[in-house]
Design an enzyme around this catalytic site. Structure first.
Site, PDB file in Angstrom:
ATOM      1  N   ARG A 113       0.845  -1.198   0.000  1.00 51.47           N
ATOM      2  CA  ARG A 113       0.000   0.000   0.000  1.00 51.47           C
ATOM      3  C   ARG A 113       0.876   1.241   0.000  1.00 51.47           C
ATOM      4  O   ARG A 113       0.605   2.223  -0.684  1.00 51.47           O
ATOM      5  CB  ARG A 113      -0.942   0.006   1.214  1.00 51.47           C
ATOM      6  N   TYR A 168     -17.594  17.138 -13.803  1.00 49.74           N
ATOM      7  CA  TYR A 168     -18.069  15.749 -13.892  1.00 49.74           C
ATOM      8  C   TYR A 168     -19.015  15.433 -12.728  1.00 49.74           C
ATOM      9  O   TYR A 168     -18.771  15.829 -11.583  1.00 49.74           O
ATOM     10  CB  TYR A 168     -16.843  14.821 -13.888  1.00 49.74           C
ATOM     11  N   ASP A 172      -8.552  18.881 -13.848  1.00 45.45           N
ATOM     12  CA  ASP A 172      -8.855  17.548 -14.359  1.00 45.45           C
ATOM     13  C   ASP A 172      -8.525  17.541 -15.852  1.00 45.45           C
ATOM     14  O   ASP A 172      -9.203  18.189 -16.648  1.00 45.45           O
ATOM     15  CB  ASP A 172     -10.342  17.240 -14.110  1.00 45.45           C
ATOM     16  N   LYS A 176      -9.864   6.540 -18.935  1.00 42.19           N
ATOM     17  CA  LYS A 176     -10.278   7.050 -20.236  1.00 42.19           C
ATOM     18  C   LYS A 176      -9.143   6.931 -21.259  1.00 42.19           C
ATOM     19  O   LYS A 176      -8.702   5.846 -21.536  1.00 42.19           O
ATOM     20  CB  LYS A 176     -10.776   8.486 -20.055  1.00 42.19           C
TER      21      LYS A 176
END
Lengths: 386, 371
Positions: free
Chosen positions: A50, A102, A174, A199
């Site tokens: 992690r 978004y 973004d 994306k």
């Protein structure tokens, strides 16, 4: 030697470290949750996956290099990247955020952040004066998305950065729609770049992933603290897949955006289409600003039909694209923002943002553009009769 | 030092400490086809992934160590492993093979006979003398599955190793059913061991793979040449899955073994069953129903146990050899070999044995009602 980003896309993942020890051309996948330590008082670079994993590390270094930043971080999803960066804020802070954001970001900002005492004001980010008017003494962050989703609104990045410096705010951007290939926010003074790597960066509609890059070491360390404490990291196999898929981002994006331009022009000429939202059209209100800060018009466009019935008829008549949420895949994806990406937004808020019942978003894939245009042509004939 | 460790420890530790640069407890998966050379004639030991892949190399060294052999070769399937071994033979050469063997192996042997004149000589293996009587100057190997599939016959490997070596032939053993946990043929004289690693080694019905282990430098080199030359190699991802599977193999096999013993005992006392074929060890057994016409209802009525081909996974499978594993064997030959239409093969999983027995019980109760 400074390399072109197209070259860096291919090589950034294996610049240094373990891959070269065996000479492997690809980073190995370290599905190891823990790492053996040689000594009790001197731990190695990795201890627990992690906190750090060699495969994820390679990805994080690659995106940092691609964005021209200092530190990269990989997250379990695009929204995990967004929310991790927003956790850099503290109780009492205020955000000025683009109203065209978004839907998932909108949901987090409106439903979750207020519980931590972090407030927000939505503003039309195409209007610098409106942004400045919304800034209060508590404002710590200007959050941009350009082009915005789904109406492709263009924000003047330099203008917003200047405001941020004036009022001592951070700027997060973004960059999902443009990728580091075509929009370089950190070079324009932005502090943190965020990607839904699901994306265009991954590009095969295969994995869910988010990436961030910070402009300086301090923000990088702060974000690392959040990443490690929250544990919203990207897994190893997805990190590897993303690194591999990023190698073709340029060729994919180039082809898709070429096709997008042709499709936008085709739709723009169709009498049934009320409006096409695409920064490659000279009629787009943000055309000049966009092309002053980007080197592509992108591969996503939206268009508005007069009614819900006509939008529905078009969706049902289209044969090639997938009708689905998401964007940026090799296959063209047609979406209906009102019920998909922006379903978590109240109807009146949607209306304010131009997300009407006739609005459709089209993510242009790698099919032959003539086939896509022919598909639109036949579907528009059917929609016209609906 | 590692050779003194018990097999359980070797299994669990496989691949650990293999990557000192990071200390990763699990070996990394190298999905890299090519490896950079620093200069002409300078290699890191890795050039092209078909020849050698760092992840596959750990698996190959591991299985060689577990079987007590000198080299291991990971292949894309169990059949690919057999094909690799058969590539050692020349036209006119013969292998002596017990009648009872996996149908896929039988099919491949037939292909090699028809295409390359490499001949399987089948035998009931009733005695060493009987097998020895089949040996001639062309005999190059004795090829044994033990226990056999599906009739669960066991062979004395030491005896057949001695026989093979006396005639300058190899003993080749398919160790799929027992794995090195129960049986290490190379330690008792075999020259080559092979596995369908799809079975107990993978153990989760998720990866298709084969493994070959050889004894001796010359034989290992010959197999390595074909492995690289023919290219039936196992991918890095699947190699890693096998390494992971091996780490629990001993625990799984203990449970397979305990469950199979309980089920064999249960089937022994079931009047609708005429024979139970179980060696007393491992997770595989076969049994025959009284009537072939019950087979369909039997398989349809199972609620927990899966009717499927394959074996060795955590889930219990029952297979109908007549139409599944041995479908390619002519009827007369199949029945002659004991794979009759009443035979079912049971790969006992690691579910709770009581639940498996309850499932069998309700199937038999249904059959009784319908009978």
């Amino acid at each position: 030697m400074t390399q072109h980003i197209e070259t860096a896309l291919i090589h950034a993942g294996v610049r240094d470290g373990f891959a070269n020890k065996k000479g492997a051309v690809n980073v190995p996948m370290y599905l190891s949750s823990t790492f053996h330590q040689e000594s009790i008082d001197e731990f190695g670079e990795y201890d627990y996956a992690r906190s750090g994993n060699p495969t994820r590390d390679a990805l994080e270094k690659a995106i940092a290099e691609l964005e021209g930043g200092v530190r990269g971080h990989a997250f379990a999803s695009g929204i995990a990247a967004v929310t991790a960066t927003l956790m850099l804020l503290s109780q009492g802070d205020h955000i000025v955020i683009t109203e065209d954001v978004y839907g998932g970001t909108y949901r987090f900002v409106t439903k979750v952040l207020p519980r931590f005492g972090i407030t927000h004001t939505f503003v039309d980010f195409t209007d610098l004066a409106a942004i400045e008017a919304a800034i209060t003494p508590a404002t710590k962050l200007l959050f941009l998305e350009t082009p915005s989703n789904p109406t492709l609104g263009i924000t003047d990045i330099r203008g917003v950065v200047a405001l941020a410096k004036q009022y001592n705010c951070l700027t997060f951007l973004d960059n999902t729609f443009m990728t580091p290939l075509h929009q370089r926010p950190l070079e324009l003074g932005v502090d943190v770049v965020i990607h839904s790597a699901t994306k265009f960066l991954s590009g095969h509609s295969d994995i869910i992933a988010g990436l961030t890059v910070t402009a300086d070491e301090q923000l990088g360390n702060d974000l690392y603290f959040i990443q490690n404490s929250f544990g919203n990291i990207l897994g190893v196999q997805d990190s590897f897949t993303l690194l591999q898929n990023m190698k073709t981002t340029d060729v994919r994006f180039s082809r898709s955006s070429e096709s997008a331009q042709k499709i936008a022009e085709f739709l723009d000429a169709d009498p049934l289409v009320e409006q096409v939202y695409y920064p490659g059209l000279a009629s787009h209100p943000g055309y000049d600003i966009h092309h002053s800060q980007c080197t592509s018009s992108g591969a996503v466009l939206s268009f508005r039909l007069p009614t819900y019935e006509k939008a529905k008829a078009l969706v049902e008549a289209m044969k090639i694209p997938v009708f689905a949420v998401s964007l940026g895949g090799v296959e063209s994806i047609l979406s209906y923002p009102a019920k998909m990406s922006h379903a978590s937004m109240e109807p009146e808020e949607r209306a304010k943002r131009g997300i009407t019942e006739g609005l459709l978003r089209f993510s242009v894939g790698l099919e032959h553009v003539d086939d896509l245009i022919a598909d639109f042509a036949q579907a528009l004939v059917i929609a016209a009769k609906a | 030092m590692t050779n003194n460790r018990s097999i359980e420890t070797k299994l669990v530790q496989l691949g650990n400490l293999s990557d000192p640069s990071t200390g990763a407890v699990n070996p990394p998966i190298y999905l890299s086809t090519a490896y950079k050379h620093t200069g002409i004639g300078e290699s890191t030991g890795f050039d092209y992934t078909r020849t050698k892949n760092p992840t596959r190399a750990i698996l190959e060294a591991g299985i060689a160590d577990l079987e007590g052999g000198d080299a291991g070769f990971a292949c894309s399937s169990g059949m690919a492993a057999i094909q690799l071994v058969l590539s050692l033979f020349k036209p006119g050469e013969e292998l002596i093979v017990p009648d009872d063997l996996y149908g896929g192996t039988y099919r491949l042997f037939n292909f090699f006979k028809e295409t390359y004149n490499i001949k399987p000589v089948y035998s009931k293996f009733e005695s060493v003398e009987q097998v020895e009587s089949l040996i001639n100057e062309n005999t190059r190997a004795i090829f044994i599955e033990t226990p056999t599939n599906p009739l669960m016959q066991e062979f004395d490997l030491a005896t057949y190793a001695e026989l093979a070596h006396k005639h300058n032939a190899w003993l080749i053993v398919d160790n799929t059913f027992y794995t090195p946990y129960f049986q290490r043929p190379i330690e008792i004289g075999a020259d080559i061991v092979l596995h369908s690693a799809t079975k107990y080694i993978g153990g989760h019905n998720d990866v298709l793979a084969g493994l070959v282990v050889s004894k001796g430098a010359e034989l290992s080199e010959r197999i390595g040449f074909i492995h690289n030359g023919s290219g039936m190699v196992l991918g890095a991802m699947d190699s890693w899955l096998l390494i992971r599977g091996l780490k629990t193999m001993h625990l799984r096999l203990k449970q397979h073994d305990a469950n199979a013993k309980a089920i064999a005992a249960y089937l022994e006392q079931e009047e609708l069953v005429t024979d139970v074929l179980y060696t007393g060890q491992g997770g595989m057994l076969s049994f025959r129903l009284q009537k072939a016409e019950w087979v369909d209802a039997f398989l349809r009525n199972m609620k927990l146990i899966t009717f499927a081909e394959s074996l060795g996974g955590v889930e219990s499978f029952i297979t109908y050899p007549a139409t599944q594993t041995h479908a390619d064997m002519p009827y007369e030959e199949r029945v002659e070999r004991g794979v009759c239409d009443r035979l079912l093969r049971f790969s006992v999983g690691i579910e709770e044995a009581e639940d498996l027995i309850a499932d069998l019980q309700q199937v038999f109760d249904t059959l009784r009602k319908e009978a």
